[in-house]
Enzyme design. Structure first.
Site, PDB file in Angstrom:
ATOM      1  N   CYS A 178      -0.296   6.346   9.969  1.00  0.00           N
ATOM      2  CA  CYS A 178       0.954   5.687  10.363  1.00  0.00           C
ATOM      3  C   CYS A 178       0.677   4.363  11.055  1.00  0.00           C
ATOM      4  CB  CYS A 178       1.730   6.541  11.360  1.00  0.00           C
ATOM      5  SG  CYS A 178       2.181   8.131  10.750  1.00  0.00           S
TER       6      CYS A 178
ATOM      7  N   CYS B  69       6.854  -6.320   6.925  1.00  0.00           N
ATOM      8  CA  CYS B  69       8.041  -5.848   7.654  1.00  0.00           C
ATOM      9  C   CYS B  69       8.480  -6.949   8.612  1.00  0.00           C
ATOM     10  CB  CYS B  69       7.717  -4.578   8.434  1.00  0.00           C
ATOM     11  SG  CYS B  69       9.153  -3.924   9.330  1.00  0.00           S
TER      12      CYS B  69
ATOM     13  N   CYS C  56       2.322  -1.813  15.580  1.00  0.00           N
ATOM     14  CA  CYS C  56       2.235  -1.532  14.138  1.00  0.00           C
ATOM     15  C   CYS C  56       1.560  -2.678  13.390  1.00  0.00           C
ATOM     16  CB  CYS C  56       3.653  -1.310  13.593  1.00  0.00           C
ATOM     17  SG  CYS C  56       3.713  -1.126  11.802  1.00  0.00           S
TER      18      CYS C  56
ATOM     19  N   CYS D 284       7.216  -4.514  15.356  1.00  0.00           N
ATOM     20  CA  CYS D 284       6.932  -3.595  16.458  1.00  0.00           C
ATOM     21  C   CYS D 284       5.500  -3.874  16.941  1.00  0.00           C
ATOM     22  CB  CYS D 284       7.049  -2.139  16.003  1.00  0.00           C
ATOM     23  SG  CYS D 284       8.692  -1.749  15.380  1.00  0.00           S
TER      24      CYS D 284
ATOM     25  N   GLU E 280       0.832  -1.192   0.000  1.00  0.00           N
ATOM     26  CA  GLU E 280       0.000   0.000   0.000  1.00  0.00           C
ATOM     27  C   GLU E 280       0.872   1.250   0.000  1.00  0.00           C
ATOM     28  OE1 GLU E 280      -4.117  -1.351   2.112  1.00  0.00           O
ATOM     29  OE2 GLU E 280      -2.550  -0.712   3.479  1.00  0.00           O
TER      30      GLU E 280
ATOM     31  N   CYS F 136       3.598   8.689   0.669  1.00  0.00           N
ATOM     32  CA  CYS F 136       4.150   7.801   1.683  1.00  0.00           C
ATOM     33  C   CYS F 136       4.271   6.422   1.038  1.00  0.00           C
ATOM     34  CB  CYS F 136       3.193   7.797   2.880  1.00  0.00           C
ATOM     35  SG  CYS F 136       3.726   6.738   4.199  1.00  0.00           S
TER      36      CYS F 136
HETATM   37  N1  SAH Z   1       9.829   1.016   9.405  1.00  0.00           N
HETATM   38  C1  SAH Z   1      10.081   2.423   9.388  1.00  0.00           C
HETATM   39  C2  SAH Z   1       9.228   3.130   8.385  1.00  0.00           C
HETATM   40  C3  SAH Z   1       7.730   3.050   8.661  1.00  0.00           C
HETATM   41  S1  SAH Z   1       7.252   4.625   9.151  1.00  0.00           S
HETATM   42  C4  SAH Z   1       9.876   3.001  10.771  1.00  0.00           C
HETATM   43  O1  SAH Z   1       9.333   2.290  11.617  1.00  0.00           O
HETATM   44  O2  SAH Z   1      10.302   4.121  10.997  1.00  0.00           O
HETATM   45  C5  SAH Z   1       5.778   4.386   9.987  1.00  0.00           C
HETATM   46  C6  SAH Z   1       5.756   5.272  11.208  1.00  0.00           C
HETATM   47  O3  SAH Z   1       4.535   5.063  11.917  1.00  0.00           O
HETATM   48  C7  SAH Z   1       6.864   4.930  12.165  1.00  0.00           C
HETATM   49  O4  SAH Z   1       7.294   6.073  12.849  1.00  0.00           O
HETATM   50  C8  SAH Z   1       6.146   4.000  13.104  1.00  0.00           C
HETATM   51  O5  SAH Z   1       6.829   3.850  14.307  1.00  0.00           O
HETATM   52  C9  SAH Z   1       4.817   4.667  13.245  1.00  0.00           C
HETATM   53  N2  SAH Z   1       3.750   3.806  13.699  1.00  0.00           N
HETATM   54  C10 SAH Z   1       3.635   2.464  13.571  1.00  0.00           C
HETATM   55  N3  SAH Z   1       2.473   2.025  14.078  1.00  0.00           N
HETATM   56  C11 SAH Z   1       1.823   3.123  14.532  1.00  0.00           C
HETATM   57  C12 SAH Z   1       0.550   3.331  15.142  1.00  0.00           C
HETATM   58  N4  SAH Z   1      -0.274   2.313  15.357  1.00  0.00           N
HETATM   59  N5  SAH Z   1       0.206   4.594  15.470  1.00  0.00           N
HETATM   60  C13 SAH Z   1       1.037   5.627  15.209  1.00  0.00           C
HETATM   61  N6  SAH Z   1       2.224   5.498  14.628  1.00  0.00           N
HETATM   62  C14 SAH Z   1       2.624   4.257  14.296  1.00  0.00           C
HETATM   63 FE1  SF4 Z   2       8.287  -2.289  10.665  1.00  0.00          FE
HETATM   64 FE2  SF4 Z   2       6.076  -1.096  11.548  1.00  0.00          FE
HETATM   65 FE3  SF4 Z   2       8.181  -1.356  13.139  1.00  0.00          FE
HETATM   66 FE4  SF4 Z   2       8.320   0.357  11.071  1.00  0.00          FE
HETATM   67  S1  SF4 Z   2       6.971   0.493  12.847  1.00  0.00           S
HETATM   68  S2  SF4 Z   2       9.870  -1.147  11.731  1.00  0.00           S
HETATM   69  S3  SF4 Z   2       7.069  -0.761   9.576  1.00  0.00           S
HETATM   70  S4  SF4 Z   2       6.968  -3.040  12.303  1.00  0.00           S
END
Ligand code: SAH
Ligand code: SF4
Length: 341
Positions: free
Chosen positions: A333, A111, A118, A115, A91, A104
């Protein structure tokens, strides 16, 4: 050997055209059509000879992501679901703020870092995207919307610094004057904290922007939220950020999602300030976006968000509370997951 247009750098085009006995500037012309005019049909590249157009058509595959779905949020955010050559799905999101457009983009299908907050992480990992698949998302969004996009952020699915070669190659082509000619300041890579990748970015020839997803200022909490922290704990991460800051002179943006009673007490603001002392960070506070796989995680309420902001103000740390965008279509995000159709 099969050639794919978007997998080729300007240099690849020049080598191929030399091989074909074509003049060097023809390579730039083809790249202008693709990257600037978004003309993906060789037959319509009107300043090339008919023979060359046919040769291109017969030899170089114009493979692009196929749009399976477009969703439009009530705030104007658009989310695209693409199918790639092998059926993998990713996406991308197009944000619109007062006429300025930001794409974006995903760097991986899924991934591997998992995390806990996420949705992308919760859905597992399929594979790295190629440079052409990364560029394809951006060019297709420009084509579909009939307008240039001003900024690109690698904040879609995946960890860009675990797919460095392809991400860096795509960035070189976006930035190249003969290709998309997008300024370095309009390109941002966001990372969960891959230390070797940050070190490579510090030496990267194009001064793009760096965003770090912090979300917790101590190893105990961060390792719980972001398992990648066990491999690259905060001390090594902060050292890499300092090196990046020294070498590039660039300020780093810190992403911090506020999750109710997990990481949102003012003490964490103080701890963050101490951790990043001297780095002059710019903090992006993201009210947590709810995800289906972790219903127990909630967005901080407004009084807790306010208390956190007050602590940062008191600490004289520059920050912005990010406006919610695209949550109604799961485009915010951390909400991207290609498996939902
Ligand atoms: N993997 C990279 C790029 C993805 S950016 C990274 O993690 O930085 C996506 C952004 O959204 C990151 O800052 C991530 O930490 C944040 N994010 C992930 N899940 C989220 C959520 N449920 N609510 C708000 N931000 C979130
Ligand atoms: Fe991967 Fe989501 Fe963590 Fe970014 S925030 S590193 S996309 S699992």
């Amino acid at each position: 050997m099969e050639y794919y247009a978007l997998e080729m750098t300007l240099n690849d085009w020049q080598i191929l055209f030399a091989d074909w006995g074509e003049q060097k500037f023809r390579a730039s012309q083809v790249c202008q059509w693709i990257y600037s005019k978004k003309e993906f049909n060789y037959h319509l590249m009107s300043n090339l000879s008919k023979d060359l157009r046919e040769k291109l058509n017969d030899n170089i595959l114009m493979s692009l992501p196929i749009m399976l779905r477009q969703q439009v949020s009530k705030d104007g955010t658009r989310k695209y679901l693409w199918s790639l050559n092998d059926g993998a799905r990713v996406e991308s999101v197009l944000l619109n703020h007062g006429g300025h457009k930001t794409a974006c983009i995903s760097s991986q299908a899924g991934c591997p870092l998992g995390c806990t907050f996420c949705e992308t992480g919760a859905n597992g990992f399929t594979r790295n995207l190629t440079r052409g698949e990364i560029l394809g998302q951006f060019l297709m969004m420009e084509k579909i919307n009939g307008a240039d996009i001003n900024n690109i952020v690698f904040m879609g699915m995946g960890e860009p610094l675990l797919n460095e070669d392809n991400v860096f190659s795509a960035i070189r082509s976006l930035n190249d004057k003969n290709m998309r000619n997008l300024g370095a300041r309009h390109i941002t890579v966001s990372t969960s904290g891959i230390v070797p990748g940050i070190e490579d970015l510090a030496d990267f020839e194009i001064p793009i922007r760096l965003s770090l997803s912090l979300h917790a200022p101590n190893d105990e909490l961060r390792s719980r939220l972001m398992p990648v922290n066990k491999q690259y704990p905060l001390q090594s991460l902060v050292n890499a950020l300092r090196r990046y800051r020294e070498r590039t002179g660039e300020r780093i943006t810190i992403e911090y999602a506020l999750i109710d009673r997990v990481n949102d007490s003012p003490e964490y603001a103080y701890e963050t300030a101490a951790l990043l002392d001297g780095l002059e960070p710019y903090i992006n506070l993201i009210p947590f976006n709810p995800i289906p796989s972790r219903p127990e995680l909630k967005r901080s309420d407004s009084s807790r968000i306010k208390a956190f902001c007050n602590a940062l103000t008191e600490l004289k740390i520059e920050f912005e509370l990010r406006k919610e965008r695209g949550t109604d279509i799961m485009a915010a995000c951390g909400q991207l997951a290609s498996t939902r159709v």
